[in-house]
Scaffold this motif. Structure first.
Motif, PDB file in Angstrom:
ATOM      1  N   ASP A 108      -2.091  23.233  -2.105  1.00  0.00           N
ATOM      2  CA  ASP A 108      -1.941  24.286  -1.106  1.00  0.00           C
ATOM      3  C   ASP A 108      -0.475  24.705  -1.020  1.00  0.00           C
ATOM      4  OD1 ASP A 108      -3.351  25.606   1.387  1.00  0.00           O
ATOM      5  OD2 ASP A 108      -1.457  24.821   2.160  1.00  0.00           O
ATOM      6  N   PRO A 111       1.705  26.422  -4.895  1.00  0.00           N
ATOM      7  CA  PRO A 111       1.720  27.852  -5.215  1.00  0.00           C
ATOM      8  C   PRO A 111       2.430  28.704  -4.157  1.00  0.00           C
ATOM      9  CG  PRO A 111      -0.525  27.097  -4.720  1.00  0.00           C
ATOM     10  CD  PRO A 111       0.347  25.889  -4.811  1.00  0.00           C
ATOM     11  N   ARG A 112       2.385  28.262  -2.915  1.00  0.00           N
ATOM     12  CA  ARG A 112       3.082  29.004  -1.855  1.00  0.00           C
ATOM     13  C   ARG A 112       4.594  28.965  -2.129  1.00  0.00           C
ATOM     14  NH1 ARG A 112       0.632  32.028   2.586  1.00  0.00           N
ATOM     15  NH2 ARG A 112       2.535  32.976   3.336  1.00  0.00           N
ATOM     16  N   ALA A 115       5.580  30.853  -5.555  1.00  0.00           N
ATOM     17  CA  ALA A 115       5.565  32.307  -5.415  1.00  0.00           C
ATOM     18  C   ALA A 115       6.784  32.777  -4.615  1.00  0.00           C
ATOM     19  CB  ALA A 115       4.268  32.772  -4.737  1.00  0.00           C
ATOM     20  N   ARG A 116       7.165  31.999  -3.600  1.00  0.00           N
ATOM     21  CA  ARG A 116       8.330  32.385  -2.796  1.00  0.00           C
ATOM     22  C   ARG A 116       9.608  32.311  -3.631  1.00  0.00           C
ATOM     23  NH1 ARG A 116       8.264  30.231   3.256  1.00  0.00           N
ATOM     24  NH2 ARG A 116       6.227  31.208   2.974  1.00  0.00           N
ATOM     25  N   ARG A 195       1.914  30.137  11.648  1.00  0.00           N
ATOM     26  CA  ARG A 195       0.802  30.876  12.241  1.00  0.00           C
ATOM     27  C   ARG A 195      -0.536  30.133  12.203  1.00  0.00           C
ATOM     28  NH1 ARG A 195       2.305  36.283   8.970  1.00  0.00           N
ATOM     29  NH2 ARG A 195       2.786  34.632   7.477  1.00  0.00           N
TER      30      ARG A 195
ATOM     31  N   PRO B 129      -3.296  31.180  -2.783  1.00  0.00           N
ATOM     32  CA  PRO B 129      -2.045  30.971  -2.045  1.00  0.00           C
ATOM     33  C   PRO B 129      -0.908  31.891  -2.491  1.00  0.00           C
ATOM     34  CG  PRO B 129      -3.024  28.861  -2.603  1.00  0.00           C
ATOM     35  CD  PRO B 129      -3.851  29.911  -3.297  1.00  0.00           C
ATOM     36  N   GLU B 130      -0.854  32.224  -3.768  1.00  0.00           N
ATOM     37  CA  GLU B 130       0.224  33.109  -4.240  1.00  0.00           C
ATOM     38  C   GLU B 130       0.061  34.523  -3.677  1.00  0.00           C
ATOM     39  OE1 GLU B 130       1.373  30.673  -8.327  1.00  0.00           O
ATOM     40  OE2 GLU B 130       0.190  32.491  -8.513  1.00  0.00           O
ATOM     41  N   ALA B 132      -1.388  35.204  -0.832  1.00  0.00           N
ATOM     42  CA  ALA B 132      -1.048  35.066   0.585  1.00  0.00           C
ATOM     43  C   ALA B 132       0.464  35.146   0.770  1.00  0.00           C
ATOM     44  CB  ALA B 132      -1.587  33.746   1.138  1.00  0.00           C
ATOM     45  N   GLU B 133       1.204  34.479  -0.119  1.00  0.00           N
ATOM     46  CA  GLU B 133       2.666  34.505  -0.032  1.00  0.00           C
ATOM     47  C   GLU B 133       3.198  35.919  -0.268  1.00  0.00           C
ATOM     48  OE1 GLU B 133       4.961  32.538   0.947  1.00  0.00           O
ATOM     49  OE2 GLU B 133       6.688  33.704   0.227  1.00  0.00           O
ATOM     50  N   LEU B 134       2.678  36.580  -1.299  1.00  0.00           N
ATOM     51  CA  LEU B 134       3.199  37.913  -1.629  1.00  0.00           C
ATOM     52  C   LEU B 134       2.865  38.925  -0.536  1.00  0.00           C
ATOM     53  CD1 LEU B 134       2.402  37.924  -5.459  1.00  0.00           C
ATOM     54  CD2 LEU B 134       4.623  37.584  -4.369  1.00  0.00           C
ATOM     55  N   ASP B 136       2.585  37.996   2.641  1.00  0.00           N
ATOM     56  CA  ASP B 136       3.084  37.405   3.886  1.00  0.00           C
ATOM     57  C   ASP B 136       1.954  37.133   4.882  1.00  0.00           C
ATOM     58  OD1 ASP B 136       4.847  36.355   5.718  1.00  0.00           O
ATOM     59  OD2 ASP B 136       5.416  38.301   6.545  1.00  0.00           O
ATOM     60  N   LEU B 137       0.880  36.529   4.389  1.00  0.00           N
ATOM     61  CA  LEU B 137      -0.251  36.179   5.259  1.00  0.00           C
ATOM     62  C   LEU B 137      -0.336  34.664   5.400  1.00  0.00           C
ATOM     63  CD1 LEU B 137      -3.057  38.392   3.665  1.00  0.00           C
ATOM     64  CD2 LEU B 137      -1.880  38.824   5.843  1.00  0.00           C
TER      65      LEU B 137
END
Lengths: 336, 260
Positions: A108, A111-112, A115-116, A195, B129-130, B132-134, B136-137
């Protein structure tokens, strides 16, 4: 980007309820190999609340440095606080490599974060190494349900990120003489981005069995068929001090719980003995058990693919073979 | 509520076999299907539609033949279908795929984006997830089920290794769903009849105003250096004997390895 500014091998030391998870020690073992090859340090990232006491054990298992972020919002895992902490560490420290466990948390979070940071992430690696010439990380993973292996590189972006399945790498034994540094890291959290809220944490009793730790696994597939069939397998496991596991088919059919599933979408196991009973040996299943030391297969179908990886194969009816085996084993124990 | 479901056409990997002589994959005749986790996600969206009257859009990125799974989604009950297809997407890793899909999603109104946890051909679980990141969710992955208050709040049941957790989140958000979350409905007969009359919208990289530098092979930070089939372990001996003899053989083997 100037990739030469990025160095050292970082391990995300996943913790649950304040306890570092086994997979983190396994990753430290591999990170140690990689860092030694590169002539660099191993750094563990420890996030939590009141967690610092775990740092020592990370050093004993191979970390040269433990970076600790303590915050009440890091006590239980949620995506955003953890992602912000790791991104902040990357900005401050510039890691060459980051390894995470391929758990529900690591998969989880990874990838977050990647990507950032606009970098690459390779999921579920089963093998990691360093390319001799370029010194890039070589990340090998199964694809197409384990039918194909692919070696992946991330040559122009940093950090090089990878998740690794629990049970694949070997932890080093703890060495209480190892020295390392513990460093507190300050993170300026953007809390308005937090959130999600964890309302409830439920542990299910049935999930407490950890088949990856068993020395002997007695695994049943379609050929076992029903709960009653598994009771017989349980007897065999009992004789050998082992656990019962299963193929995906029996989990999908609701006969076995998911935490006992071996294979691509279940767990990777490498026990001393693996009994494959009534398991045909779909490639997804083989991916999760072929590292076992001794594989004994019983199947009615002599063309079943399981026989291609088994050290010993019995063509026959497991409903006859297993009771016969249990009976003889009981006698063996008595005569000893 | 507007729901967008991201789906993928995949080879049914359970049908793939290895050529034991050449050690290569036999891909001929392997059927293409809607990825199972994505189907679980579509079913979840359709259940929300049944209960709350949502509008469900399905989107897939892939070659023109991926049209088939969009027709299947129509037949299950989706309202709108988009095929994102362009040679510029070729060779994309998960990040470049996520850039293309998130560019497309920016063209749509959504309260909820649903994706499958992972696709059975790549098994990465990264694209959700990627995206969601792009965008901003907030994201919740490994979703087994949810409760919706009919307004903005979702209580989501998330699978963990130990059991499950309930995460509360407000829309807009992105969920990645497990196939085991539900039992996907069959296509309805009238759905099948009308599925082929409905329009699948074809979108390109230009339609979605994607930055070409983020797409395809050029936009991919990871590269496959080589791929290979695993060297098959050599098979041991196979015996066709009666149960008693088999038990004897197994016990001898266990003794030989000092298990007993």
């Amino acid at each position: 980007m100037d990739i030469s500014a990025y160095k050292n091998v970082y391990v995300f030391a996943e913790q649950r309820e304040g306890k570092v998870q086994t997979v983190a020690y396994e990753l430290l073992g591999k990170a140690r190999d990689l860092a030694d090859t590169l002539g660099q340090e191993v750094c563990a990232i420890l996030l939590g609340s009141g967690i610092k006491g775990e740092a020592k054990s990370l050093i004993e298992h191979g970390a040269d440095r433990v970076l600790v972020v303590e915050d009440k919002d890091l006590e239980i895992y949620t995506t955003e606080p953890y992602a912000q902490a790791i991104v902040s560490i990357v900005e401050q420290k510039k890691p060459g490599i980051i390894l995470l466990g391929a758990t529900t948390i690591g998969r989880d979070l990874g990838p977050r974060v990647s990507a950032r940071l606009n970098t690459g992430l390779t999921a579920d690696c089963t093998e990691l190494g360093i390319d001799e010439e370029s010194k890039h990380l070589l990340m090998t993973r199964p694809a197409f349900g384990g039918n194909l292996m692919a070696t992946i590189m991330c040559t122009e972006h940093r950090p090089q990120m990878s998740t690794v399945r629990p049970g694949v790498m070997m932890a080093r034994p703890a060495d209480s003489n190892r020295k390392g540094e513990i460093e507190d890291i300050k993170v300026d959290f953007k809390r308005d981005k937090f959130r999600v809220r964890v309302k409830e944490v439920v542990k299910e009793q049935k999930n407490l069995v950890d088949i990856t730790k068993a020395r002997v696994l007695v695994s049943g597939g379609r050929g076992v068929g029903c709960k009653e069939g598994f009771a017989e397998l349980q007897k065999l496991a009992g004789c050998l001090g082992g656990e019962v596991s299963s193929s995906r088919a029996m989990v999908d059919a609701g006969v076995m719980e998911h935490n006992r599933q071996v294979g691509q979408t279940g767990k990777t196991v490498r026990p001393d003995v693996y009994f494959a009973l009534g398991i045909s040996g779909a490639i997804q299943h083989l991916a999760g058990m072929e590292g076992s030391d001794l594989i004994i297969a019983v199947n009615k179908d002599k063309y079943a693919p399981i026989f291609e990886v088994a050290d010993m194969g019995i063509v026959g009816d497991l409903n006859k073979v297993v009771p016969a085996l249990v009976e003889k084993l009981k006698k063996e124990v008595k005569t000893k | 509520m507007n729901i967008v479901v991201c789906i993928k056409q995949v080879p049914d990997t359970t049908e793939i076999k290895l050529d034991p002589v050449k050690g290569t994959l036999i891909r001929d005749g392997v059927p293409s299907i809607m990825n199972p986790d994505d189907k679980g996600g579509l079913e979840l969206a359709l259940q929300l539609k049944d209960q709350y009257g949502a509008h469900v859009t399905v989107i897939t990125m892939g070659p023109p033949q991926a049209d088939a799974i969009l027709r299947e989604a129509f037949a299950m009950g989706a309202d709108r279908a988009i095929l994102l297809t362009d040679r510029k997407f070729a060779g994309a890793d998960t990040l470049a795929t996520s850039h293309a899909l998130s560019a497309a999603l920016r063209q749509l109104d959504y309260d909820l984006i649903i994706a499958g946890r992972q696709a059975i051909d790549g098994d990465t679980a990264q694209v959700g997830p990627e995206i969601a990141e792009l965008l901003d969710l907030p994201q919740v992955s490994y979703v087994e089920g949810l409760k919706y208050d009919g307004k903005k709040t979702l209580d989501i049941r998330k699978q963990t290794e130990e059991g499950y957790q309930i995460w509360q989140v407000e829309t807009p958000c992105l969920l990645t769903v497990l196939a085991s979350a539900n039992k996907a409905r069959y296509m309805s007969v009238s759905g099948i009849v009308t599925a082929f009359d409905k329009e699948v919208e074809i979108w390109s990289a230009d339609t979605v105003k994607a930055d070409p530098a983020t797409l395809g092979l050029n936009g991919s930070p990871t590269r496959v250096k080589k791929s290979f089939t695993k060297g098959a372990k050599t098979a041991g001996k196979v015996f066709e004997v009666d149960a008693s003899e088999a038990a004897e053989l197994i016990i001898n083997k266990l003794k030989e390895k000092y298990i007993i």
